[in-house]
Design a protein around this motif. Sequence first.
Motif, short mmCIF file in Angstrom:
data_model
loop_
_atom_site.label_atom_id
_atom_site.label_comp_id
_atom_site.label_asym_id
_atom_site.label_seq_id
_atom_site.Cartn_x
_atom_site.Cartn_y
_atom_site.Cartn_z
N UNK A 1 8.19 -16.64 -3.27
CA UNK A 1 7.25 -16.88 -4.36
C UNK A 1 5.86 -16.36 -3.99
N UNK A 2 5.44 -16.60 -2.75
CA UNK A 2 4.14 -16.10 -2.29
C UNK A 2 4.10 -14.58 -2.27
N UNK A 3 5.20 -13.97 -1.83
CA UNK A 3 5.27 -12.51 -1.80
C UNK A 3 5.16 -11.93 -3.21
N UNK A 4 5.90 -12.50 -4.13
CA UNK A 4 5.86 -12.04 -5.52
C UNK A 4 4.44 -12.18 -6.09
N UNK A 5 3.80 -13.28 -5.79
CA UNK A 5 2.43 -13.49 -6.26
C UNK A 5 1.48 -12.44 -5.64
N UNK A 6 1.63 -12.21 -4.35
CA UNK A 6 0.80 -11.25 -3.63
C UNK A 6 0.97 -9.85 -4.21
N UNK A 7 2.19 -9.51 -4.59
CA UNK A 7 2.48 -8.19 -5.15
C UNK A 7 2.35 -8.15 -6.67
N UNK A 8 1.97 -9.26 -7.30
CA UNK A 8 1.81 -9.35 -8.76
C UNK A 8 3.11 -9.03 -9.49
N UNK B 1 6.48 -10.80 -11.41
CA UNK B 1 7.06 -12.01 -11.99
C UNK B 1 8.45 -12.19 -11.38
N UNK B 2 8.59 -13.17 -10.52
CA UNK B 2 9.84 -13.37 -9.79
C UNK B 2 10.89 -14.13 -10.60
N UNK C 1 0.80 -1.22 0.00
CA UNK C 1 0.00 0.00 0.00
C UNK C 1 0.84 1.28 0.00
N UNK C 2 2.08 1.18 0.47
CA UNK C 2 2.89 2.38 0.68
C UNK C 2 4.14 2.43 -0.19
N UNK C 3 4.15 1.66 -1.26
CA UNK C 3 5.31 1.63 -2.14
C UNK C 3 4.85 1.65 -3.59
N UNK C 4 5.81 1.89 -4.47
CA UNK C 4 5.49 1.78 -5.89
C UNK C 4 6.07 0.47 -6.42
N UNK C 5 5.76 0.15 -7.65
CA UNK C 5 6.20 -1.12 -8.23
C UNK C 5 7.72 -1.26 -8.25
N UNK C 6 8.40 -0.18 -8.57
CA UNK C 6 9.87 -0.22 -8.61
C UNK C 6 10.44 -0.56 -7.23
N UNK C 7 9.88 0.01 -6.18
CA UNK C 7 10.35 -0.29 -4.83
C UNK C 7 10.10 -1.75 -4.47
N UNK C 8 8.95 -2.28 -4.89
CA UNK C 8 8.63 -3.68 -4.58
C UNK C 8 9.55 -4.64 -5.34
N UNK C 9 9.83 -4.34 -6.60
CA UNK C 9 10.75 -5.19 -7.37
C UNK C 9 12.14 -5.15 -6.76
N UNK C 10 12.60 -3.96 -6.40
CA UNK C 10 13.91 -3.83 -5.76
C UNK C 10 13.95 -4.59 -4.43
#
Length: 130
Positions: free
Chosen positions: A104-111, A113-114, A71-80
Motif C-alpha cells: 500500500x505504501x509503495x502504491x501511494x509512493x508511486x501514485x 491506485x492499488x 526514476x528509471x521506469x514508466x507507469x506501465x512498468x510500475x503497475x506491472x
Amino acid sequence: MNIAQSGYHMLMILSVVDGQYAVAEGKIIVDYLAKNYQLEIDIDKENQALLEVPKEQIPEHFKKSAGYFLENSNEEQRIDFIAFAYRLVQADGKMASEENKILTSLAHFWHIDIKPLMDEETVKTDLNID
C-alpha cells in the motif's frame, strides 16, 4: 543500482517480511526480473548487499530502492511490478499485515491506485510457490 537490482531488493524484502521464505520465491523473482528488465543481476552480490543492511534500516533501503525504480521506469512498468508483487505475496494464500502495509505504501509512493490490482477477480495467484 539498476532497475532490476532495485526491483530485486524490493521483492526480496517483501518475500521475507512475513517471516517465511521459500527458495522457489527467489527463483520466481529472478525469472520475473530477467524476463521484464533484461539486465544483468549478480544474485549473490545482491543477496550479500541485502544481508548487510541493518534490520532497522530495511524500511529506508526499501524506500531508496522504490525511488530508484520510480526514476528509471514508466507507469506501465510500475503497475506491472506492483501486480507481480501482489501475486508474489498472495502465493501462500494469505497476505500478512506487513506485506499489505508495504504494498500500500509503495502504491501511494508511486501514485498508483492499488485497489484494482488487489481485486481477487482481477489478479490471479498463479505463481505456485510451495
